[in-house]
Design a protein around this motif. Sequence first.
Motif, PDB file in Angstrom:
ATOM      1  N   GLN A   1      21.006  22.165  -6.811  1.00  0.00           N
ATOM      2  CA  GLN A   1      20.102  22.863  -7.726  1.00  0.00           C
ATOM      3  C   GLN A   1      19.697  21.961  -8.885  1.00  0.00           C
ATOM      4  OE1 GLN A   1      21.053  26.833  -9.028  1.00  0.00           O
ATOM      5  NE2 GLN A   1      22.037  27.317  -7.093  1.00  0.00           N
ATOM      6  N   TYR A   2      20.646  21.189  -9.411  1.00  0.00           N
ATOM      7  CA  TYR A   2      20.313  20.269 -10.505  1.00  0.00           C
ATOM      8  C   TYR A   2      19.279  19.238 -10.043  1.00  0.00           C
ATOM      9  CZ  TYR A   2      20.702  16.668 -14.060  1.00  0.00           C
ATOM     10  OH  TYR A   2      20.400  15.742 -15.028  1.00  0.00           O
ATOM     11  N   PHE A   3      19.499  18.636  -8.876  1.00  0.00           N
ATOM     12  CA  PHE A   3      18.530  17.682  -8.336  1.00  0.00           C
ATOM     13  C   PHE A   3      17.171  18.357  -8.127  1.00  0.00           C
ATOM     14  CE2 PHE A   3      21.893  14.784  -6.127  1.00  0.00           C
ATOM     15  CZ  PHE A   3      22.204  14.251  -7.375  1.00  0.00           C
ATOM     16  N   TYR A   4      17.221  19.586  -7.610  1.00  0.00           N
ATOM     17  CA  TYR A   4      15.972  20.289  -7.318  1.00  0.00           C
ATOM     18  C   TYR A   4      15.167  20.546  -8.596  1.00  0.00           C
ATOM     19  CZ  TYR A   4      12.698  23.824  -5.722  1.00  0.00           C
ATOM     20  OH  TYR A   4      11.547  24.518  -5.439  1.00  0.00           O
TER      21      TYR A   4
ATOM     22  N   ALA B   1       8.403  22.164  -0.506  1.00  0.00           N
ATOM     23  CA  ALA B   1       8.174  21.589   0.824  1.00  0.00           C
ATOM     24  C   ALA B   1       9.355  20.736   1.268  1.00  0.00           C
ATOM     25  CB  ALA B   1       6.892  20.763   0.837  1.00  0.00           C
ATOM     26  N   THR B   2       9.960  19.992   0.340  1.00  0.00           N
ATOM     27  CA  THR B   2      11.051  19.094   0.727  1.00  0.00           C
ATOM     28  C   THR B   2      12.332  19.841   1.089  1.00  0.00           C
ATOM     29  OG1 THR B   2      11.539  18.776  -1.630  1.00  0.00           O
ATOM     30  CG2 THR B   2      10.248  17.059  -0.533  1.00  0.00           C
TER      31      THR B   2
ATOM     32  N   ALA C   1       2.913  11.805 -14.012  1.00  0.00           N
ATOM     33  CA  ALA C   1       2.735  10.356 -13.921  1.00  0.00           C
ATOM     34  C   ALA C   1       3.306   9.866 -12.603  1.00  0.00           C
ATOM     35  CB  ALA C   1       3.429   9.678 -15.092  1.00  0.00           C
ATOM     36  N   ASP C   2       2.743   8.728 -12.111  1.00  0.00           N
ATOM     37  CA  ASP C   2       3.155   8.235 -10.797  1.00  0.00           C
ATOM     38  C   ASP C   2       4.644   7.915 -10.730  1.00  0.00           C
ATOM     39  OD1 ASP C   2       0.669   8.540  -9.749  1.00  0.00           O
ATOM     40  OD2 ASP C   2       0.034   6.470 -10.091  1.00  0.00           O
ATOM     41  N   ASP C   3       5.193   7.304 -11.807  1.00  0.00           N
ATOM     42  CA  ASP C   3       6.617   6.974 -11.771  1.00  0.00           C
ATOM     43  C   ASP C   3       7.470   8.233 -11.792  1.00  0.00           C
ATOM     44  OD1 ASP C   3       5.776   7.551 -14.311  1.00  0.00           O
ATOM     45  OD2 ASP C   3       7.113   6.104 -15.299  1.00  0.00           O
ATOM     46  N   ASP C   4       7.040   9.247 -12.547  1.00  0.00           N
ATOM     47  CA  ASP C   4       7.762  10.516 -12.543  1.00  0.00           C
ATOM     48  C   ASP C   4       7.680  11.179 -11.173  1.00  0.00           C
ATOM     49  OD1 ASP C   4       8.521  10.228 -15.142  1.00  0.00           O
ATOM     50  OD2 ASP C   4       6.994  11.552 -15.976  1.00  0.00           O
ATOM     51  N   TRP C   5       6.523  11.070 -10.528  1.00  0.00           N
ATOM     52  CA  TRP C   5       6.332  11.661  -9.206  1.00  0.00           C
ATOM     53  C   TRP C   5       7.319  11.065  -8.203  1.00  0.00           C
ATOM     54  CZ3 TRP C   5       3.029  15.578  -7.754  1.00  0.00           C
ATOM     55  CH2 TRP C   5       2.838  15.763  -6.395  1.00  0.00           C
ATOM     56  N   VAL C   6       7.468   9.737  -8.243  1.00  0.00           N
ATOM     57  CA  VAL C   6       8.397   9.064  -7.327  1.00  0.00           C
ATOM     58  C   VAL C   6       9.836   9.463  -7.639  1.00  0.00           C
ATOM     59  CG1 VAL C   6       9.312   6.829  -6.618  1.00  0.00           C
ATOM     60  CG2 VAL C   6       6.847   7.124  -6.895  1.00  0.00           C
ATOM     61  N   LYS C   7      10.203   9.476  -8.935  1.00  0.00           N
ATOM     62  CA  LYS C   7      11.559   9.908  -9.308  1.00  0.00           C
ATOM     63  C   LYS C   7      11.812  11.331  -8.839  1.00  0.00           C
ATOM     64  CE  LYS C   7      11.798   7.295 -13.609  1.00  0.00           C
ATOM     65  NZ  LYS C   7      11.858   7.471 -15.071  1.00  0.00           N
ATOM     66  N   GLY C   8      10.819  12.191  -9.036  1.00  0.00           N
ATOM     67  CA  GLY C   8      10.961  13.573  -8.588  1.00  0.00           C
ATOM     68  C   GLY C   8      11.176  13.663  -7.089  1.00  0.00           C
ATOM     69  N   GLY C   9      10.435  12.830  -6.325  1.00  0.00           N
ATOM     70  CA  GLY C   9      10.613  12.825  -4.871  1.00  0.00           C
ATOM     71  C   GLY C   9      12.013  12.406  -4.464  1.00  0.00           C
ATOM     72  N   ILE C  10      12.571  11.411  -5.164  1.00  0.00           N
ATOM     73  CA  ILE C  10      13.926  10.947  -4.851  1.00  0.00           C
ATOM     74  C   ILE C  10      14.945  12.043  -5.159  1.00  0.00           C
ATOM     75  CG2 ILE C  10      15.724   9.284  -5.494  1.00  0.00           C
ATOM     76  CD1 ILE C  10      13.401   7.264  -5.957  1.00  0.00           C
ATOM     77  N   TYR C  11      14.776  12.715  -6.310  1.00  0.00           N
ATOM     78  CA  TYR C  11      15.658  13.842  -6.632  1.00  0.00           C
ATOM     79  C   TYR C  11      15.593  14.918  -5.544  1.00  0.00           C
ATOM     80  CZ  TYR C  11      17.198  12.763 -11.415  1.00  0.00           C
ATOM     81  OH  TYR C  11      17.816  12.225 -12.517  1.00  0.00           O
TER      82      TYR C  11
ATOM     83  N   ILE D   1      14.723  14.655  -2.362  1.00  0.00           N
ATOM     84  CA  ILE D   1      15.388  14.230  -1.129  1.00  0.00           C
ATOM     85  C   ILE D   1      16.909  14.374  -1.282  1.00  0.00           C
ATOM     86  CG2 ILE D   1      15.862  12.254   0.377  1.00  0.00           C
ATOM     87  CD1 ILE D   1      12.975  11.329  -0.201  1.00  0.00           C
ATOM     88  N   GLY D   2      17.423  14.051  -2.484  1.00  0.00           N
ATOM     89  CA  GLY D   2      18.840  14.277  -2.765  1.00  0.00           C
ATOM     90  C   GLY D   2      19.211  15.744  -2.663  1.00  0.00           C
ATOM     91  N   THR D   3      18.301  16.625  -3.078  1.00  0.00           N
ATOM     92  CA  THR D   3      18.528  18.056  -2.938  1.00  0.00           C
ATOM     93  C   THR D   3      18.739  18.434  -1.483  1.00  0.00           C
ATOM     94  OG1 THR D   3      17.168  18.564  -4.867  1.00  0.00           O
ATOM     95  CG2 THR D   3      17.488  20.331  -3.287  1.00  0.00           C
ATOM     96  N   ALA D   4      17.892  17.884  -0.610  1.00  0.00           N
ATOM     97  CA  ALA D   4      17.999  18.208   0.814  1.00  0.00           C
ATOM     98  C   ALA D   4      19.360  17.799   1.374  1.00  0.00           C
ATOM     99  CB  ALA D   4      16.873  17.534   1.595  1.00  0.00           C
ATOM    100  N   PHE D   5      19.895  16.650   0.925  1.00  0.00           N
ATOM    101  CA  PHE D   5      21.226  16.230   1.368  1.00  0.00           C
ATOM    102  C   PHE D   5      22.286  17.233   0.902  1.00  0.00           C
ATOM    103  CE2 PHE D   5      19.234  12.152   2.199  1.00  0.00           C
ATOM    104  CZ  PHE D   5      19.943  11.688   3.296  1.00  0.00           C
ATOM    105  N   CYS D   6      22.176  17.694  -0.341  1.00  0.00           N
ATOM    106  CA  CYS D   6      23.151  18.672  -0.861  1.00  0.00           C
ATOM    107  C   CYS D   6      23.066  19.990  -0.105  1.00  0.00           C
ATOM    108  CB  CYS D   6      22.910  18.900  -2.352  1.00  0.00           C
ATOM    109  SG  CYS D   6      23.295  17.483  -3.394  1.00  0.00           S
ATOM    110  N   VAL D   7      21.843  20.444   0.173  1.00  0.00           N
ATOM    111  CA  VAL D   7      21.671  21.688   0.925  1.00  0.00           C
ATOM    112  C   VAL D   7      22.248  21.543   2.328  1.00  0.00           C
ATOM    113  CG1 VAL D   7      19.958  23.256   1.928  1.00  0.00           C
ATOM    114  CG2 VAL D   7      19.664  22.435  -0.411  1.00  0.00           C
TER     115      VAL D   7
END
Length: 379
Positions: A99-102, A116-117, A180-190, A192-198
């Motif tokens: 949830q924190y990552f999400y 979606a992720t 911002a593009d860098d925030d977008w990428v960081k958000g995507g990485i977070y 994907i980490g959410t999906a691993f936790c789920v």
Amino acid sequence: MAGGGGGGGGGGWAELYGPCAGMVLVQWFYALVDMALKAAYGMGMRPIVFIAYRQGIAAAALLLASLAARGWDLRPHMAVGARAFALLFAASLACATGQYFYFQGLQLASPSMARATTNLAPGITFAIAAVIGLEKVDLRSSRSWAKIAGTVVCLAGAIAMAFFKGPKLLSGLPFAAAAADDDWVKGGIYLIGTAFCVSMWYILQVPVCRSYLDPLSLATWMSFLATLQCAVMAFFLESNYLEIWKLASVWELPCILYAGVFASGANFFLQSWCISVKGPLYSAIFTPLSAVITTVLSTIFLHEELHIGSILGATAIIIGLYVVLWGKAEDVKSERLTMQSNNSKMILEPECTGVKFECGTSLSAPLLSKNTNDNTCTC
């Protein structure tokens, strides 16, 4: 001997349609909590604080529901042994971390990308389960190749969403803030980490539900433990630990109440119940629905900008999800045919007296059934 399970007569509406209605409701709750989260973030609330309040309210609501359903003596239902507590603690930690990552990903990227992720989870669940031996991978089988290919397509779609935005498909209103593009990428990485936790949560649900079969008490314990875990996590993640718990606006309270009562409490209970009745595979089938609902709501109410990369990535994730689910469904059919064949062979064996064998519960098999002996077949 449990027969075909076909369901003659009994059960009624709740047994036939309850799990389906419950999972649809779960997806609506998840989609709407994203709207509440965005509102709370706009008022300055920290993600870990939101999660702690949300889980605490969920635990309180579920405890009240337990008291209303069972009276004041909860010991027979809430008591857990050391093994069950360890499993509950691990599942709650996976949930709280996920949830924190999400919420971090939601804040940095967008609600539609975040939702979606979540569809990555079944594919990653298969990959983790295969590594630890809960899933069999036979490279000569089309079912195994389908699950492998679906997982790869899901991950490719998630990477496309995180690193390739592309041109705008629908533009938000002029005052809509774009990430911002860098925030977008960081958000995507977070995310994907959410999906691993789920995925870890899904895998842990199997032994948890086997050793602790009451969905209401299970959800109460998990919410309570997640609250404590979030409070500890906040101590390490936030510098001004005492100040962060103060509400900056009265409008934060309804957001927290909704998230706690419905998106955590009701969803924990509904998901645990549906998994116990139909298995994790059944619950995973419904996850794309929340992505569709969230995209529509965020476009209408939050004026989110949709990009080609997001649409293509989300489409790839959903296609990959259903390829994985098809492979898993074929596994279930094959396992049932094998089991029926073994049953008929043992029945025909003239010396078969008192023979007992364990059928084993797969990640897709129901964890509760009408008969308590459904996991043990005898002849």
